[in-house]
Scaffold this motif. Structure first.
Motif, PDB file in Angstrom:
ATOM      1  N   VAL A 157     -29.292  25.621 -10.739  1.00 21.52           N
ATOM      2  CA  VAL A 157     -27.953  25.320 -11.179  1.00 21.52           C
ATOM      3  C   VAL A 157     -27.528  26.452 -12.111  1.00 21.52           C
ATOM      4  CG1 VAL A 157     -26.516  23.708 -12.485  1.00 21.52           C
ATOM      5  CG2 VAL A 157     -28.332  22.835 -11.028  1.00 21.52           C
ATOM      6  N   TYR A 158     -26.423  27.045 -11.831  1.00 20.50           N
ATOM      7  CA  TYR A 158     -25.927  28.145 -12.652  1.00 20.50           C
ATOM      8  C   TYR A 158     -24.419  28.233 -12.540  1.00 20.50           C
ATOM      9  CZ  TYR A 158     -25.455  30.705  -8.264  1.00 20.50           C
ATOM     10  OH  TYR A 158     -25.073  31.085  -7.007  1.00 20.50           O
ATOM     11  N   PRO A 159     -23.728  28.931 -13.408  1.00 18.71           N
ATOM     12  CA  PRO A 159     -24.232  29.495 -14.664  1.00 18.71           C
ATOM     13  C   PRO A 159     -24.353  28.417 -15.731  1.00 18.71           C
ATOM     14  CG  PRO A 159     -21.882  29.905 -14.491  1.00 18.71           C
ATOM     15  CD  PRO A 159     -22.302  29.210 -13.221  1.00 18.71           C
ATOM     16  N   ASN A 160     -25.076  28.722 -16.756  1.00 14.17           N
ATOM     17  CA  ASN A 160     -25.213  27.810 -17.877  1.00 14.17           C
ATOM     18  C   ASN A 160     -25.174  28.634 -19.152  1.00 14.17           C
ATOM     19  OD1 ASN A 160     -25.630  25.615 -19.467  1.00 14.17           O
ATOM     20  ND2 ASN A 160     -27.740  25.279 -18.874  1.00 14.17           N
ATOM     21  N   PRO A 161     -24.110  28.590 -19.916  1.00 15.91           N
ATOM     22  CA  PRO A 161     -23.001  27.640 -19.827  1.00 15.91           C
ATOM     23  C   PRO A 161     -22.054  27.979 -18.675  1.00 15.91           C
ATOM     24  CG  PRO A 161     -22.653  29.129 -21.670  1.00 15.91           C
ATOM     25  CD  PRO A 161     -24.000  29.449 -21.106  1.00 15.91           C
ATOM     26  N   VAL A 162     -21.343  26.966 -18.228  1.00 20.75           N
ATOM     27  CA  VAL A 162     -20.403  27.102 -17.129  1.00 20.75           C
ATOM     28  C   VAL A 162     -18.983  27.077 -17.668  1.00 20.75           C
ATOM     29  CG1 VAL A 162     -20.330  24.624 -16.673  1.00 20.75           C
ATOM     30  CG2 VAL A 162     -19.773  26.200 -14.849  1.00 20.75           C
ATOM     31  N   LYS A 163     -18.082  27.769 -16.980  1.00 17.49           N
ATOM     32  CA  LYS A 163     -16.687  27.769 -17.404  1.00 17.49           C
ATOM     33  C   LYS A 163     -15.847  26.920 -16.450  1.00 17.49           C
ATOM     34  CE  LYS A 163     -13.144  30.767 -19.139  1.00 17.49           C
ATOM     35  NZ  LYS A 163     -12.916  32.051 -19.745  1.00 17.49           N
ATOM     36  N   ASP A 164     -15.883  27.236 -15.153  1.00 19.01           N
ATOM     37  CA  ASP A 164     -15.034  26.530 -14.191  1.00 19.01           C
ATOM     38  C   ASP A 164     -15.795  25.893 -13.032  1.00 19.01           C
ATOM     39  OD1 ASP A 164     -12.606  27.171 -15.500  1.00 19.01           O
ATOM     40  OD2 ASP A 164     -12.680  29.177 -14.644  1.00 19.01           O
ATOM     41  N   VAL A 165     -16.765  26.622 -12.472  1.00 17.31           N
ATOM     42  CA  VAL A 165     -17.476  26.142 -11.287  1.00 17.31           C
ATOM     43  C   VAL A 165     -18.979  26.184 -11.535  1.00 17.31           C
ATOM     44  CG1 VAL A 165     -17.904  26.504  -8.830  1.00 17.31           C
ATOM     45  CG2 VAL A 165     -15.630  26.939  -9.761  1.00 17.31           C
ATOM     46  N   LEU A 166     -19.643  25.057 -11.257  1.00 17.14           N
ATOM     47  CA  LEU A 166     -21.086  24.941 -11.371  1.00 17.14           C
ATOM     48  C   LEU A 166     -21.667  25.089  -9.969  1.00 17.14           C
ATOM     49  CD1 LEU A 166     -23.378  24.222 -13.384  1.00 17.14           C
ATOM     50  CD2 LEU A 166     -23.053  21.843 -12.709  1.00 17.14           C
ATOM     51  N   TYR A 167     -22.615  25.999  -9.795  1.00 14.52           N
ATOM     52  CA  TYR A 167     -23.217  26.257  -8.482  1.00 14.52           C
ATOM     53  C   TYR A 167     -24.608  25.629  -8.415  1.00 14.52           C
ATOM     54  CZ  TYR A 167     -19.489  29.663  -8.099  1.00 14.52           C
ATOM     55  OH  TYR A 167     -18.247  30.257  -8.063  1.00 14.52           O
ATOM     56  N   ILE A 168     -24.909  25.013  -7.275  1.00 10.34           N
ATOM     57  CA  ILE A 168     -26.206  24.371  -7.065  1.00 10.34           C
ATOM     58  C   ILE A 168     -26.839  25.005  -5.835  1.00 10.34           C
ATOM     59  CG2 ILE A 168     -27.406  22.206  -6.608  1.00 10.34           C
ATOM     60  CD1 ILE A 168     -24.963  20.792  -7.848  1.00 10.34           C
ATOM     61  N   GLU A 169     -28.073  25.474  -5.985  1.00 12.93           N
ATOM     62  CA  GLU A 169     -28.777  26.112  -4.878  1.00 12.93           C
ATOM     63  C   GLU A 169     -30.041  25.355  -4.517  1.00 12.93           C
ATOM     64  OE1 GLU A 169     -29.795  30.171  -5.422  1.00 12.93           O
ATOM     65  OE2 GLU A 169     -27.723  30.821  -5.553  1.00 12.93           O
ATOM     66  N   ASN A 170     -30.288  25.235  -3.219  1.00 14.05           N
ATOM     67  CA  ASN A 170     -31.569  24.784  -2.651  1.00 14.05           C
ATOM     68  C   ASN A 170     -32.175  23.530  -3.270  1.00 14.05           C
ATOM     69  OD1 ASN A 170     -31.391  27.031  -1.017  1.00 14.05           O
ATOM     70  ND2 ASN A 170     -32.644  28.257  -2.367  1.00 14.05           N
ATOM     71  N   GLY A 171     -33.036  22.900  -2.512  1.00 13.86           N
ATOM     72  CA  GLY A 171     -33.829  21.795  -2.997  1.00 13.86           C
ATOM     73  C   GLY A 171     -33.104  20.465  -3.115  1.00 13.86           C
ATOM     74  N   ILE A 172     -31.826  20.400  -2.798  1.00 12.81           N
ATOM     75  CA  ILE A 172     -31.068  19.167  -2.903  1.00 12.81           C
ATOM     76  C   ILE A 172     -30.577  18.778  -1.520  1.00 12.81           C
ATOM     77  CG2 ILE A 172     -29.149  17.996  -4.042  1.00 12.81           C
ATOM     78  CD1 ILE A 172     -30.939  19.182  -6.123  1.00 12.81           C
ATOM     79  N   SER A 173     -30.880  17.578  -1.124  1.00 12.81           N
ATOM     80  CA  SER A 173     -30.447  17.090   0.180  1.00 12.81           C
ATOM     81  C   SER A 173     -28.941  16.909   0.212  1.00 12.81           C
ATOM     82  CB  SER A 173     -31.122  15.742   0.470  1.00 12.81           C
ATOM     83  OG  SER A 173     -30.492  15.099   1.537  1.00 12.81           O
ATOM     84  N   GLU A 174     -28.332  17.201   1.363  1.00 12.46           N
ATOM     85  CA  GLU A 174     -26.890  17.029   1.516  1.00 12.46           C
ATOM     86  C   GLU A 174     -26.470  15.579   1.344  1.00 12.46           C
ATOM     87  OE1 GLU A 174     -25.250  18.805   4.977  1.00 12.46           O
ATOM     88  OE2 GLU A 174     -26.236  20.722   4.608  1.00 12.46           O
ATOM     89  N   LYS A 175     -27.388  14.643   1.566  1.00  8.80           N
ATOM     90  CA  LYS A 175     -27.068  13.219   1.457  1.00  8.80           C
ATOM     91  C   LYS A 175     -27.316  12.681   0.056  1.00  8.80           C
ATOM     92  CE  LYS A 175     -28.019  12.379   6.302  1.00  8.80           C
ATOM     93  NZ  LYS A 175     -28.805  11.645   7.272  1.00  8.80           N
ATOM     94  N   GLN A 176     -27.749  13.531  -0.823  1.00  8.49           N
ATOM     95  CA  GLN A 176     -28.118  13.100  -2.169  1.00  8.49           C
ATOM     96  C   GLN A 176     -26.887  13.048  -3.076  1.00  8.49           C
ATOM     97  OE1 GLN A 176     -30.991  15.677  -3.994  1.00  8.49           O
ATOM     98  NE2 GLN A 176     -32.074  13.908  -4.758  1.00  8.49           N
ATOM     99  N   ASN A 177     -26.793  11.997  -3.861  1.00 10.79           N
ATOM    100  CA  ASN A 177     -25.687  11.851  -4.804  1.00 10.79           C
ATOM    101  C   ASN A 177     -25.971  12.610  -6.091  1.00 10.79           C
ATOM    102  OD1 ASN A 177     -24.361  10.050  -3.082  1.00 10.79           O
ATOM    103  ND2 ASN A 177     -25.395   8.303  -3.969  1.00 10.79           N
ATOM    104  N   TYR A 178     -24.894  13.012  -6.760  1.00 15.46           N
ATOM    105  CA  TYR A 178     -25.031  13.601  -8.086  1.00 15.46           C
ATOM    106  C   TYR A 178     -24.105  12.850  -9.039  1.00 15.46           C
ATOM    107  CZ  TYR A 178     -20.535  15.940  -7.518  1.00 15.46           C
ATOM    108  OH  TYR A 178     -19.204  16.189  -7.340  1.00 15.46           O
TER     109      TYR A 178
END
Length: 66
Positions: A1-22
């Motif tokens: 998950v990046y960037p941290n700190p975030v300004k406008d958009v939080l990006y999530i990469e790999n390891g998370i199923s498309e069917k998984q809730n956040y």
């Protein structure tokens, strides 16, 4: 998950199923945003502060909005 700190958009990469809730919660535990997995989450509307990003599998990450 990046960037941290975030300004406008939080990006999530790999390891998370498309069917998984956040869920994004503030420091009081109030849910400010939730949905199904995305690779980009618009957080531009959030006030500055610390937030928690949780996934259905129980993994929790802390990120900062500035």
């Amino acid at each position: 998950v990046y960037p941290n700190p975030v300004k406008d958009v939080l990006y999530i990469e790999n390891g998370i199923s498309e069917k998984q809730n956040y869920r994004i919660t503030d420091l009081t535990g109030s849910v400010v945003l939730d949905g199904f997995h995305k690779t980009e989450i618009d957080v531009s509307f959030l006030k500055n502060g610390a937030y928690f990003l949780s996934f259905e599998n129980g993994e929790t990450l802390k990120f900062l909005k500035n």
